[in-house]
Enzyme design. Structure first.
Site, PDB file in Angstrom:
ATOM      1  N   HIS A   1       3.897   6.663  -6.707  1.00 45.50           N
ATOM      2  CA  HIS A   1       3.082   7.767  -7.226  1.00 45.50           C
ATOM      3  C   HIS A   1       3.834   9.091  -7.066  1.00 45.50           C
ATOM      4  CE1 HIS A   1      -1.149   9.871  -7.162  1.00 45.50           C
ATOM      5  NE2 HIS A   1      -0.419  10.231  -8.199  1.00 45.50           N
TER       6      HIS A   1
ATOM      7  N   HIS B   1       0.835  -1.206   0.000  1.00 40.47           N
ATOM      8  CA  HIS B   1       0.000   0.000   0.000  1.00 40.47           C
ATOM      9  C   HIS B   1       0.870   1.257   0.000  1.00 40.47           C
ATOM     10  CE1 HIS B   1      -3.679   2.297   1.386  1.00 40.47           C
ATOM     11  NE2 HIS B   1      -2.714   3.111   1.802  1.00 40.47           N
ATOM     12  N   GLU B   2       1.786   1.337   0.957  1.00 39.44           N
ATOM     13  CA  GLU B   2       2.585   2.556   1.090  1.00 39.44           C
ATOM     14  C   GLU B   2       3.564   2.723  -0.070  1.00 39.44           C
ATOM     15  OE1 GLU B   2       1.564   4.654   3.024  1.00 39.44           O
ATOM     16  OE2 GLU B   2       0.377   3.474   4.436  1.00 39.44           O
TER      17      GLU B   2
ATOM     18  N   HIS C   1       1.925   4.608  -2.795  1.00 42.23           N
ATOM     19  CA  HIS C   1       2.014   6.058  -2.605  1.00 42.23           C
ATOM     20  C   HIS C   1       3.384   6.582  -3.029  1.00 42.23           C
ATOM     21  CE1 HIS C   1      -1.801   6.697  -0.712  1.00 42.23           C
ATOM     22  NE2 HIS C   1      -1.534   5.985   0.371  1.00 42.23           N
TER      23      HIS C   1
END
Length: 596
Positions: A395, A388-389, A392
């Site tokens: 991105h 998940h992280e 980020h």
């Protein structure tokens, strides 16, 4: 793995912040230099409307100041988070916050001066100075806020409130991470287990029901002892939101917060409406959980334990990344190269130590490496957190490399798609490559849990947050009793008759830091729906869908978030992505029932 100090942790498991500042002395030197920004920016007052050249110079200086202050703030906050007990970095963080407020105040006149220019004059400026074309979207975003901008003196007053407005979240963080402690939990054999923010969910996943209840009681006894303080802090948070919404002539705090990201409030309404119309699947899952666990009463300390008790999936940190890299292969080699760079260049702070901020996040700023904070314990949940992280962080990396500082930041509405899409791909990979029936059912249960925790649970959070803001707007007291009552009602509504709503769970609102982020949580739910849609496109269509998705991530804030996601093949202006995701959840429940 438990460490008592950061010195005990090998360097490869501690993040490297040197791309932000080489060390504390470098931070102090850069901070001293940054103190010149307010005066430099204020000197352009009265000039940007008189000269196209000065307008361009001012906008470039805003970019420079933003990059510098973001970098300094990132360094100070990251150092503070690894040990919230260290006063030095709290001071650093306060100093940057103070300078940010001073800088914002020094720019507070700009909106009024820009909005005071005739459209014809502004058009002439763009024709005269080609460099301004880069800032066209930024200027147009400013112009669209015309109904909500105030006079220069009023804007200066609002700018000066920035530091005080941030205090509810900062005080809650201190209370939650530095001051709150929990008593040890006791298992069925009488053995004690330390309870921390990082260990709590793992304890709740234990197959020892005595231990689960003990950990649950420990956590909520601590929050219960501070219930009025937590309520007071949340009340202060919604009051400051209302102050800014009223000051800027918005209908309410919801419209105020969503408009800043160019998201219509209908998206929020669509989410809550679609979820409320599809609560039957969640009720069915709660009933299935009660049946499989074989309990007379299903309590909230029973909601995290896997329904398959013969499987114990644990991973070393290295094994976790080997699995994640395989799962992310559909995103292509360019994406994987960035992930490997993050691992090699120590983007991640891995293990929990006393005083370290709870939870997990990714943070980044232009010109620096993105970094990830987590507290890895080896569970499957921890593996999903890393995926998940890293979504980020990739991105951030893509946006900052594709965009200038002006548009490198990206809206939260898109940000959570980048993270939850990685989770979706990891779930798909595990379901495709897990041969053992018990392990497969375990993974399927985990996928179902991700839906429950992200789409349903975060929507419930969103509904609660809107209710709390409405309580304040209507003049009803935002008290501990009122908050506990509403939280209990929502849990009963969402989970149905199969679950007992205990007094402890009615305090859960008190431990949710996201309520201090101002209408943030709904985006987890909308993003999960978008991520499910885009991940399915990537898995079925391959390279073309990947290219469109990466283009979305590279877009930064160069387009409104709804448009960015449309470019990736999903239209969040309609309820369809949420409805499709909820229908998928219902099918997963049927599949899980067959496998158990």
């Amino acid at each position: 793995m438990q460490y008592q100090s950061r010195d005990q942790i090998p360097e490869r498991y501690r993040w490297d912040l040197s791309s932000m500042c080489k060390d504390d002395k470098d931070f102090e030197r850069q901070l001293e230099g940054a103190k010149a920004f307010p005066a430099k920016l204020a000197a352009y007052r009265g000039r940007v409307s008189a000269s196209a050249e000065d307008l361009l110079a001012y906008l470039r200086l805003v970019d420079e100041s933003s990059v510098t202050l973001d970098r300094l703030g990132n360094y100070a906050d990251r150092q503070a988070d690894v040990d919230t007990r260290v006063a030095k970095y709290q001071v650093y963080s306060d100093q940057v916050m103070g300078l940010e407020v001073e800088t914002e105040e020094a720019c507070s006149w700009f909106s009024a001066e820009l909005l005071g220019m005739a459209d014809e004059k502004l058009a002439a400026f763009f024709a005269e100075e080609p460099g301004l074309e880069h800032y066209r979207r930024a200027v147009e975003r400013e112009l669209r806020m015309r109904p909500h901008r105030l006079s220069a003196p009023e804007e200066a007053i609002l700018a000066r409130t920035g530091d005080s407005a941030a205090q509810p979240e900062r005080v809650f963080s201190q209370l939650n991470n530095a001051d709150l402690t929990f008593t040890d939990a006791t298992d069925a054999q009488g053995k004690k287990h330390p309870v921390t923010h990082g260990s709590f969910i793992n304890l709740e996943r234990s197959h020892d029901r005595v231990l689960r209840k003990s950990a649950f009681d420990s956590v909520y006894a601590s929050y219960g002892a501070h219930r009025n303080t937590c309520a007071g802090l949340l009340a202060a948070q919604v009051k400051q939101l209302k102050f800014f919404a009223d000051s800027r002539h918005y209908k309410d705090a919801l419209e105020y917060r969503l408009d800043a990201n160019e998201v219509p409030t209908s998206v929020y309404d669509n989410l809550v409406g679609a979820v409320n119309e599809n609560l039957g699947a969640l009720h069915s899952y709660a009933s299935l959980r009660k049946s499989v666990l074989g309990v007379d009463e299903l309590h909230f300390w029973d909601m995290y334990v896997p329904l398959v008790d013969s499987v114990d999936l644990t991973y070393t940190y290295e094994e976790a990344w080997e699995l994640i890299l395989k799962a992310l292969e559909p995103l292509g080699e360019n994406y994987l190269t960035i992930v490997r760079e993050g691992l090699e260049r120590r983007w991640i702070d891995v293990y929990e130590t006393p005083g370290k901020r709870s939870g997990a996040y990714s943070s980044g700023s232009y010109g620096t490496n993105p970094v990830i904070l987590t507290s890895f314990n080896g569970s499957l949940d921890d593996v999903f957190t890393l995926a998940h992280e890293m979504g980020h962080s990739v991105h951030t990396y893509l946006s900052c490399h594709a965009q200038s500082p002006t548009y490198s930041d990206y809206p939260i509405f898109v940000a959570e798609v980048a993270s939850t899409l990685n989770e979706a791909l990891l779930s798909h990979y595990l379901l495709e490559h897990t041969a053992d029936p018990a392990a497969h059912a375990y993974v399927l249960n985990n996928f179902v849990e991700s839906f429950r925790a992200t789409l349903y649970r975060q929507c419930m959070f969103a509904e609660f947050e809107r209710n709390v803001n409405e309580m304040n707007a209507d003049g009803r007291g935002v008290t501990a009793d009122a908050l506990c009552k509403r939280w209990g009602e929502l849990n009963a509504q969402y989970f149905g008759d199969a679950v007992v709503v205990d007094d402890g769970i009615c305090l859960e609102w008190a431990r949710i830091p996201h309520f201090y982020y101002g209408y943030y949580v709904y985006q987890y739910a909308t993003s999960y729906a978008a991520a499910i849609a885009i991940s399915n496109r990537i898995l079925t269509e391959g390279a073309p869908a990947v290219e469109e998705y990466l283009g979305c991530l590279k877009g930064g804030s160069s387009k409104p978030p709804i448009e960015l996601l449309r470019d990736a093949g999903v239209d969040m202006a309609t309820p369809k992505p949420v409805e499709d995701a909820l229908a998928y959840f219902s099918r997963l429940i049927d599949r899980l029932r067959d496998e158990l």
